[in-house]
Design a protein around this motif. Sequence first.
Motif, PDB file in Angstrom:
ATOM      1  N   SER A 193       0.817  -1.224   0.000  1.00  0.00           N
ATOM      2  CA  SER A 193       0.000   0.000   0.000  1.00  0.00           C
ATOM      3  C   SER A 193       0.845   1.267   0.000  1.00  0.00           C
ATOM      4  O   SER A 193       0.311   2.361   0.198  1.00  0.00           O
ATOM      5  CB  SER A 193      -0.937   0.009   1.214  1.00  0.00           C
ATOM      6  N   LYS A 194       2.157   1.126  -0.238  1.00  0.00           N
ATOM      7  CA  LYS A 194       3.055   2.289  -0.211  1.00  0.00           C
ATOM      8  C   LYS A 194       3.841   2.421  -1.517  1.00  0.00           C
ATOM      9  O   LYS A 194       4.970   2.897  -1.513  1.00  0.00           O
ATOM     10  CB  LYS A 194       4.030   2.161   0.964  1.00  0.00           C
ATOM     11  N   ASP A 198       0.420   7.826  -1.741  1.00  0.00           N
ATOM     12  CA  ASP A 198       0.744   6.408  -1.601  1.00  0.00           C
ATOM     13  C   ASP A 198      -0.277   5.597  -2.399  1.00  0.00           C
ATOM     14  O   ASP A 198      -1.486   5.846  -2.315  1.00  0.00           O
ATOM     15  CB  ASP A 198       0.714   5.979  -0.140  1.00  0.00           C
ATOM     16  N   SER A 242      -1.793   1.766  -3.597  1.00  0.00           N
ATOM     17  CA  SER A 242      -1.889   0.328  -3.345  1.00  0.00           C
ATOM     18  C   SER A 242      -1.871  -0.408  -4.678  1.00  0.00           C
ATOM     19  O   SER A 242      -2.486   0.036  -5.656  1.00  0.00           O
ATOM     20  CB  SER A 242      -3.180  -0.014  -2.594  1.00  0.00           C
ATOM     21  N   THR A 274       8.523   0.511  -0.087  1.00  0.00           N
ATOM     22  CA  THR A 274       7.300  -0.283  -0.168  1.00  0.00           C
ATOM     23  C   THR A 274       7.437  -1.645   0.493  1.00  0.00           C
ATOM     24  O   THR A 274       8.070  -2.557  -0.068  1.00  0.00           O
ATOM     25  CB  THR A 274       6.911  -0.491  -1.645  1.00  0.00           C
TER      26      THR A 274
END
Length: 280
Positions: A35-36, A45, A47, A271
Amino acid sequence: MPLARTLLALSLLAAGLSAQAADWSDSSIGYRYGSKFAEPYNPQDISKNILNLTHASGYKYGTNFFNADLLLSDSKDPSSAGSKDGAHEVYVVYRHTLDLEKVSGSPFKFGPVRGLGVTAGFDFNTKTDAGYNSKKRMLVAGPTLMLDVPGFLNVSLLGLKESNAPYSTFSGTATPRYDYKFHWMLTAAWAIPFNVGIPLSFEGYANFIAAKGRDEFGGQTARETNVDMQLMYDLSGGKNTFKLGLEYQYWKNKFGNDSGGPAGKGAIAKTPMIRAEYHF
């Protein structure tokens, strides 16, 4: 649909690689989620759900590696301007390494090096998004050192010939295919098993990529650092295995976009992901 045809072609290519006479082979399908994720010029950010098809094999004179990712973004990386649907992307990597000892019959061993090879291959992608719509094409070639470790650790110096032909949905302008300056990449790939009461492996790659001159819009590109590593737990053992683990990617100046310039924080990805793989 173009995407469906692309995926079918990649599946047939992977099947063809598997059908070749091989001393060993390993194919897998996988899933990962984070999700980053980040994209240049996008401060949010993102996903992404990522499906992958991977094949690795060794034959009389060397090895093959093939990977195809299908990346599905959420609405923060939209498929078109004003859309609530996320972008989708296919990214493909192929590498062939010719083992010089196997070809010549003479060993190339010294210090921690167990072998010397020559690697060649390509990357390509196609992405449908609100801005850039990348159509990357890249050829790579260069020497590879194969280090003497459990599993494998290969370090290569590859020359890169890269081009792109993006289409902007904001301006409605298609950019003619543009060739970047020839540049170099120092890259490492590894998969090292170890056992601490449970069967684990440390896997991943690291790319350090030189700047590739000016981009198709006249902006100066920047050096890239892209490190992707995972710790995987083999839940089953044997050839048909299921692995589960954690992955982390650090990518600075993504695709050559300077994180200190207009691309902003979106040019740096940090991430964490979950990852699952079935090997057959």
